[in-house]
Design an enzyme around this catalytic site. Structure first.
Site, PDB file in Angstrom:
ATOM      1  N   ALA A 167     -21.965  18.161  34.809  1.00 20.42           N
ATOM      2  CA  ALA A 167     -21.949  17.831  33.447  1.00 20.42           C
ATOM      3  C   ALA A 167     -23.557  17.190  33.020  1.00 20.42           C
ATOM      4  CB  ALA A 167     -21.003  16.733  32.789  1.00 20.42           C
ATOM      5  N   TYR A 223     -12.986  27.494  37.490  1.00 19.30           N
ATOM      6  CA  TYR A 223     -14.128  27.376  38.683  1.00 19.30           C
ATOM      7  C   TYR A 223     -13.592  28.020  39.796  1.00 19.30           C
ATOM      8  CZ  TYR A 223     -15.990  23.641  35.721  1.00 19.30           C
ATOM      9  OH  TYR A 223     -16.632  22.947  34.288  1.00 19.30           O
ATOM     10  N   HIS A 257     -24.335  27.352  38.371  1.00 16.61           N
ATOM     11  CA  HIS A 257     -23.218  26.977  37.764  1.00 16.61           C
ATOM     12  C   HIS A 257     -22.261  27.944  38.300  1.00 16.61           C
ATOM     13  CE1 HIS A 257     -25.102  23.850  35.533  1.00 16.61           C
ATOM     14  NE2 HIS A 257     -26.204  24.651  35.179  1.00 16.61           N
ATOM     15  N   PRO A 293     -21.468  15.732  39.360  1.00 15.90           N
ATOM     16  CA  PRO A 293     -20.124  15.093  39.205  1.00 15.90           C
ATOM     17  C   PRO A 293     -19.136  15.973  39.011  1.00 15.90           C
ATOM     18  CG  PRO A 293     -21.347  14.636  37.222  1.00 15.90           C
ATOM     19  CD  PRO A 293     -22.181  15.286  38.332  1.00 15.90           C
ATOM     20  N   ASN A 294     -17.882  15.793  39.856  1.00 12.69           N
ATOM     21  CA  ASN A 294     -16.462  16.346  39.694  1.00 12.69           C
ATOM     22  C   ASN A 294     -16.422  17.734  40.566  1.00 12.69           C
ATOM     23  OD1 ASN A 294     -15.061  14.690  37.738  1.00 12.69           O
ATOM     24  ND2 ASN A 294     -16.731  15.479  36.066  1.00 12.69           N
ATOM     25  N   GLU A 316     -31.072  26.617  39.866  1.00 12.43           N
ATOM     26  CA  GLU A 316     -30.073  25.988  39.217  1.00 12.43           C
ATOM     27  C   GLU A 316     -28.797  26.954  39.241  1.00 12.43           C
ATOM     28  OE1 GLU A 316     -30.802  24.738  35.047  1.00 12.43           O
ATOM     29  OE2 GLU A 316     -28.519  24.913  34.400  1.00 12.43           O
ATOM     30  N   HIS A 376     -26.196  18.916  31.146  1.00 15.67           N
ATOM     31  CA  HIS A 376     -26.457  18.857  29.614  1.00 15.67           C
ATOM     32  C   HIS A 376     -26.741  17.504  29.152  1.00 15.67           C
ATOM     33  CE1 HIS A 376     -23.914  22.394  30.948  1.00 15.67           C
ATOM     34  NE2 HIS A 376     -23.250  21.641  31.188  1.00 15.67           N
ATOM     35  N   ARG A 405     -19.271  28.798  27.033  1.00 18.67           N
ATOM     36  CA  ARG A 405     -18.470  27.999  26.856  1.00 18.67           C
ATOM     37  C   ARG A 405     -18.632  26.863  25.624  1.00 18.67           C
ATOM     38  NH1 ARG A 405     -17.281  24.955  32.649  1.00 18.67           N
ATOM     39  NH2 ARG A 405     -15.546  24.227  31.409  1.00 18.67           N
ATOM     40  N   ASN A 453     -26.617  21.972  41.323  1.00 21.17           N
ATOM     41  CA  ASN A 453     -25.565  22.193  40.152  1.00 21.17           C
ATOM     42  C   ASN A 453     -25.341  20.783  39.686  1.00 21.17           C
ATOM     43  OD1 ASN A 453     -23.263  22.526  38.632  1.00 21.17           O
ATOM     44  ND2 ASN A 453     -22.219  23.819  39.984  1.00 21.17           N
ATOM     45  N   SER A 494     -19.319  28.279  36.530  1.00 21.98           N
ATOM     46  CA  SER A 494     -18.984  29.038  35.303  1.00 21.98           C
ATOM     47  C   SER A 494     -20.224  29.343  34.445  1.00 21.98           C
ATOM     48  CB  SER A 494     -17.966  27.966  34.495  1.00 21.98           C
ATOM     49  OG  SER A 494     -18.950  26.926  34.012  1.00 21.98           O
ATOM     50  N   ARG A 551      -9.472  21.551  40.417  1.00 11.69           N
ATOM     51  CA  ARG A 551     -10.153  21.182  38.879  1.00 11.69           C
ATOM     52  C   ARG A 551     -10.280  22.648  38.126  1.00 11.69           C
ATOM     53  NH1 ARG A 551     -16.439  20.156  37.657  1.00 11.69           N
ATOM     54  NH2 ARG A 551     -16.173  20.006  35.611  1.00 11.69           N
TER      55      ARG A 551
HETATM   56  C1  DQA Z   1     -20.550  23.460  35.853  1.00 13.92           C
HETATM   57  C2  DQA Z   1     -20.569  23.564  34.311  1.00 13.92           C
HETATM   58  C3  DQA Z   1     -20.772  22.333  33.597  1.00 13.92           C
HETATM   59  O1  DQA Z   1     -20.800  22.364  32.232  1.00 13.92           O
HETATM   60  C4  DQA Z   1     -19.552  21.181  33.886  1.00 13.92           C
HETATM   61  O2  DQA Z   1     -19.524  20.012  33.356  1.00 13.92           O
HETATM   62  C5  DQA Z   1     -19.592  21.125  35.474  1.00 13.92           C
HETATM   63  C6  DQA Z   1     -19.614  22.304  36.271  1.00 13.92           C
HETATM   64  C7  DQA Z   1     -20.364  24.705  36.727  1.00 13.92           C
HETATM   65  O3  DQA Z   1     -20.506  24.628  37.834  1.00 13.92           O
HETATM   66  O4  DQA Z   1     -19.879  25.554  36.170  1.00 13.92           O
HETATM   67  O5  DQA Z   1     -19.023  20.233  35.929  1.00 13.92           O
HETATM   68  O6  DQA Z   1     -22.087  22.796  36.399  1.00 13.92           O
END
Ligand code: DQA
Length: 156
Positions: A89, A34, A112, A21-22, A110, A92, A119, A86, A114, A29
Site C-alpha cells: 500500500a 493475491y 504487484h 506491508p501485509n 516494480e 500509493h 482495483r 513491491n 494483483s 491474505r
Molecule cells: C499489492 C497491491 C497494493 O495495492 C496492496 O496495497 C498490496 C499488495 C500487490 O502486490 O498486488 O499490499 O502491492
C-alpha cells in the site's frame, strides 16, 4: 604473483527484493486476490530462478515505511545489481519512498501480485512507477520471476 592477480574472486551479483506491508500475510491474505502462495514460497521460487540466471537474491519484508526507506538507502551505498520492489500500500501513499528511490542508481522494477489499476481508485496512483524501468502487475509470482529476468536482461 601474476597468476594470482589474474584470478578474480568470483562474486555473484545480488538483486535486492523489498516487500512492503501485509505481504508477510500472503497465503492467508485475501487469497482470491493475491493467491495462496506464502511470501516464503515466493522467495523460494525467486531464489531458484535467480540462481538459474546467475544471481543471488536478498529478500526482505517490512510493515514499516521507514524500514523500507532504510533498505533503499542501504542499496544506494551497497553493491546490488538491481532492486525489485513491491511496496504494498505504500506504493500509493509514500512520497518518502519515492524520494529514497530517486537516489538509487541501479535499475528498479516494480512488482504487484494483483493489478492495482484494475482495483479501487485509491490504488490507481503509484509513487514508485515513475522511477521503475519496468512494472509487472497482476501476474502473481510470475511478476517477480519476470522482474528477475528483466534485470538479468533475459526476457521470459
Ligand atoms: C499489492 C497491491 C497494493 O495495492 C496492496 O496495497 C498490496 C499488495 C500487490 O502486490 O498486488 O499490499 O502491492
Amino acid at each position: 604473483m601474476l597468476f594470482a592477480a589474474m584470478i578474480q574472486p568470483f562474486s555473484m551479483k545480488t538483486i535486492l527484493i523489498i516487500n512492503g506491508p501485509n505481504l508477510n500475510m500472503l497465503g492467508l491474505r485475501e487469497p482470491e486476490i493475491y493467491g495462496t502462495l506464502t511470501l516464503s514460497e515466493i522467495e523460494g521460487q525467486c531464489r531458484q530462478s535467480a540462481q538459474e540466471l546467475g544471481f543471488t537474491i536478498d529478500v526482505r519484508q517490512s510493515n514499516h515505511e521507514g524500514v523500507l526507506i532504510d533498505w533503499v538507502q542501504e542499496a544506494v551505498l551497497g553493491n546490488y545489481a538491481g532492486l525489485i520492489i513491491n511496496a504494498g500500500a505504500y506504493t500509493h501513499t509514500s512520497i518518502a519512498l519515492h524520494d529514497a528511490l530517486k537516489i538509487l542508481r541501479i535499475p528498479i522494477v516494480e512488482v504487484h501480485l494483483s493489478d492495482p489499476k484494475q482495483r479501487e481508485s485509491f490504488r490507481h496512483h503509484s509513487y514508485t512507477e515513475p522511477l521503475a524501468k519496468a512494472v509487472f502487475k497482476g501476474e502473481g509470482l510470475s511478476g517477480y520471476i519476470k522482474a528477475l529476468h528483466f534485470l538479468a536482461q533475459k526476457p521470459l
